[in-house]
Scaffold this motif. Structure first.
Motif, short mmCIF file in Angstrom:
data_model
loop_
_atom_site.label_atom_id
_atom_site.label_comp_id
_atom_site.label_asym_id
_atom_site.label_seq_id
_atom_site.Cartn_x
_atom_site.Cartn_y
_atom_site.Cartn_z
N SER A 1 0.84 -1.18 0.00
CA SER A 1 0.00 0.00 0.00
C SER A 1 0.89 1.25 0.00
CB SER A 1 -0.96 -0.01 1.19
OG SER A 1 -1.93 1.01 1.05
N PHE A 2 0.33 2.41 0.31
CA PHE A 2 1.09 3.66 0.37
C PHE A 2 1.09 4.17 1.81
CE2 PHE A 2 -0.26 4.70 -4.26
CZ PHE A 2 0.68 3.80 -4.73
N THR A 3 1.28 3.28 2.76
CA THR A 3 1.09 3.65 4.16
C THR A 3 2.11 4.66 4.68
OG1 THR A 3 2.34 1.66 4.78
CG2 THR A 3 -0.06 1.50 4.78
N GLY A 4 3.23 4.81 3.99
CA GLY A 4 4.20 5.80 4.41
C GLY A 4 4.06 7.12 3.70
N ARG A 5 3.13 7.16 2.76
CA ARG A 5 2.96 8.37 1.95
C ARG A 5 1.66 9.10 2.27
NH1 ARG A 5 2.66 8.58 -4.64
NH2 ARG A 5 2.87 10.82 -4.86
N PHE A 6 0.60 8.34 2.54
CA PHE A 6 -0.69 8.92 2.84
C PHE A 6 -1.25 8.30 4.12
CE2 PHE A 6 -0.35 8.82 -1.86
CZ PHE A 6 -0.31 10.19 -2.09
N SER A 7 -2.21 8.99 4.72
CA SER A 7 -2.84 8.48 5.94
C SER A 7 -4.32 8.19 5.74
CB SER A 7 -2.67 9.49 7.08
OG SER A 7 -3.24 10.75 6.73
N SER A 8 -4.83 8.40 4.51
CA SER A 8 -6.23 8.10 4.23
C SER A 8 -6.37 7.70 2.76
CB SER A 8 -7.13 9.31 4.53
OG SER A 8 -6.80 10.40 3.68
N LYS A 9 -7.49 7.08 2.43
CA LYS A 9 -7.75 6.61 1.07
C LYS A 9 -6.58 5.79 0.53
CE LYS A 9 -8.96 10.54 -0.87
NZ LYS A 9 -9.54 11.46 -1.89
N LEU A 10 -6.13 4.85 1.33
CA LEU A 10 -5.01 4.00 0.92
C LEU A 10 -5.50 2.91 -0.03
CD1 LEU A 10 -3.14 3.52 4.32
CD2 LEU A 10 -2.57 5.09 2.46
N PRO A 11 -4.69 2.54 -1.02
CA PRO A 11 -5.08 1.46 -1.94
C PRO A 11 -4.87 0.09 -1.31
CG PRO A 11 -2.92 2.28 -2.52
CD PRO A 11 -3.40 3.15 -1.39
N TRP A 12 -5.75 -0.81 -1.60
CA TRP A 12 -5.67 -2.17 -1.08
C TRP A 12 -4.81 -3.00 -2.05
CZ3 TRP A 12 -7.75 -3.68 3.57
CH2 TRP A 12 -7.75 -5.05 3.86
N LYS A 13 -3.51 -2.81 -1.98
CA LYS A 13 -2.64 -3.51 -2.93
C LYS A 13 -1.21 -3.54 -2.42
CE LYS A 13 -1.27 0.41 -5.87
NZ LYS A 13 -1.23 0.91 -7.27
N GLU A 14 -0.44 -4.42 -3.03
CA GLU A 14 1.01 -4.48 -2.88
C GLU A 14 1.61 -4.29 -4.27
OE1 GLU A 14 2.36 -7.73 0.10
OE2 GLU A 14 0.58 -8.51 -0.90
N THR A 15 2.80 -3.71 -4.31
CA THR A 15 3.47 -3.53 -5.60
C THR A 15 4.95 -3.91 -5.48
OG1 THR A 15 4.08 -1.22 -5.17
CG2 THR A 15 1.95 -1.61 -6.22
N LEU A 16 5.50 -4.34 -6.60
CA LEU A 16 6.94 -4.56 -6.73
C LEU A 16 7.36 -3.89 -8.03
CD1 LEU A 16 9.59 -5.88 -5.76
CD2 LEU A 16 8.95 -7.90 -7.10
N SER A 17 8.23 -2.91 -7.93
CA SER A 17 8.65 -2.13 -9.09
C SER A 17 10.16 -2.26 -9.29
CB SER A 17 8.29 -0.65 -8.91
OG SER A 17 6.93 -0.49 -8.59
N PHE A 18 10.57 -2.30 -10.55
CA PHE A 18 12.00 -2.33 -10.85
C PHE A 18 12.21 -1.72 -12.22
CE2 PHE A 18 9.95 -6.43 -11.26
CZ PHE A 18 10.19 -6.83 -12.56
N SER A 19 13.41 -1.21 -12.43
CA SER A 19 13.70 -0.48 -13.65
C SER A 19 14.30 -1.39 -14.71
CB SER A 19 14.66 0.68 -13.37
OG SER A 19 15.91 0.18 -12.92
#
Length: 316
Positions: A151-169
């Motif tokens: 999720s984006f728990t370190g970026r926002f405190s409300s309306k968080l998305p119910w997801k996990e992501t793995l990103s790489f370049s």
């Protein structure tokens, strides 16, 4: 703009963001909220009968359960990739029409091996099924665009998305043929060697496909096939794996909220769960899954580069 809607069964997508883009999401897994630390551990939250308040979205931003289907062209790239000039003209016409309407289209017979796609989905599932502590070996740090985020728990405190992501370049430079393999070996260890090889191959296939699409975009705009292909060929891209865990209260939350893609080009592979919606003509419309197809949409960066190019031509 596009959004993914939560379903009660797990859903996953692979997104390949094309050249000249840098996704600026800065995520962390923990957020201080009233002295309590919020941790999005999908293996625990998926079984809870109630969900944390931070993941509940206001009613006016929730998806429409009966959204109409968006008419998007299904473009067969088989003959185009084989060098058929008539097929290339027809494909470019369909791409041009889609871009004038909403910027979304589907491609089939795209040249990406089905076995490779299956392996990519298999290894994606294996990663997200790991314990949280193992996934956090690839934790996305502040200021980085790559890594694991729950999720984006370190970026926002409300309306968080119910997801996990793995990103790489991914970079298309000649001396970086094992870039992704090396990344996963350094972050996750030797056990992820096969994982890295699969996604190295997958990203190379996505890069090839994206450059073919750039040829069609050039033709649809009346410039040479090579115009945008040459501009984007030595590209840096972002590969993102999105996983939407099961949720006991799917009507309260979203997997991904409304957004615009800041990228040049996004190539998305959906699983069969569905949930992708696009905002067109003041309403949300659905793009149903087609497992044999990739969803392609034009991003903001490409539109900017396009306007710059035409300004330059007009000035000559």
């Amino acid at each position: 703009m596009a959004k993914d809607c939560i379903k009660t069964t797990p859903s996953r997508t692979t997104r390949h963001h094309h050249p000249k883009d840098q996704d600026q999401d800065q995520d962390q897994d923990q957020c201080e909220d009233g002295g309590k630390t919020l941790v999005f551990d999908a293996k625990l939250l998926r079984y809870q009968s109630s969900i944390p308040q931070q993941f509940i979205w206001p009613d006016h931003e929730k998806p429409s359960a009966d959204a109409p289907e968006l008419h998007v062209p299904l473009i067969d790239l088989g003959d185009f990739l084989s060098g058929n000039p008539v097929a290339a003209m027809e494909a470019s016409r369909l791409v041009g029409e889609a871009c004038q309407k909403h910027g979304f289209f589907l491609v089939v017979n795209h040249g990406v091996d089905k076995t490779l796609i299956a392996h990519a989905l298999k290894y994606m599932d294996s990663f997200f099924e790991l314990p949280l502590s193992d996934k956090q070996k690839a934790q996305r740090n502040i200021g980085e665009s790559c890594g694991y985020a729950s999720s984006f728990t370190g970026r926002f405190s409300s309306k968080l998305p119910w997801k996990e992501t793995l990103s790489f370049s991914y970079t298309a430079e000649d001396n970086s043929s094992k870039h992704i393999e090396q990344y996963f070996h350094s972050r996750m260890g030797g056990d992820f060697a096969k994982f890295g090889r699969v996604y190295q191959d997958y990203c190379e296939a996505m890069s090839t496909l994206s450059l073919g699409i750039m040829e069609l975009l050039g033709m649809s705009l009346g410039v040479s096939r090579a115009h945008f292909k040459d501009y984007f060929k030595e590209n840096d891209s972002i590969m993102r794996l999105n996983y939407y865990p099961p949720c006991q209260k799917p009507e309260l939350t979203l997997g991904t909220g409304p957004h615009c893609d800041p990228t040049s080009l996004t190539i998305l592979h959906q699983d069969q769960v569905g949930g992708l919606q696009v905002y067109v003509d003041n309403e949300w419309c659905t793009i149903s899954p087609n497992f044999d197809a990739f969803v392609v949409n034009i991003g903001d960066t490409f539109m900017i580069e396009l306007s710059r190019s035409f300004v330059g031509w007009a000035a000559v």
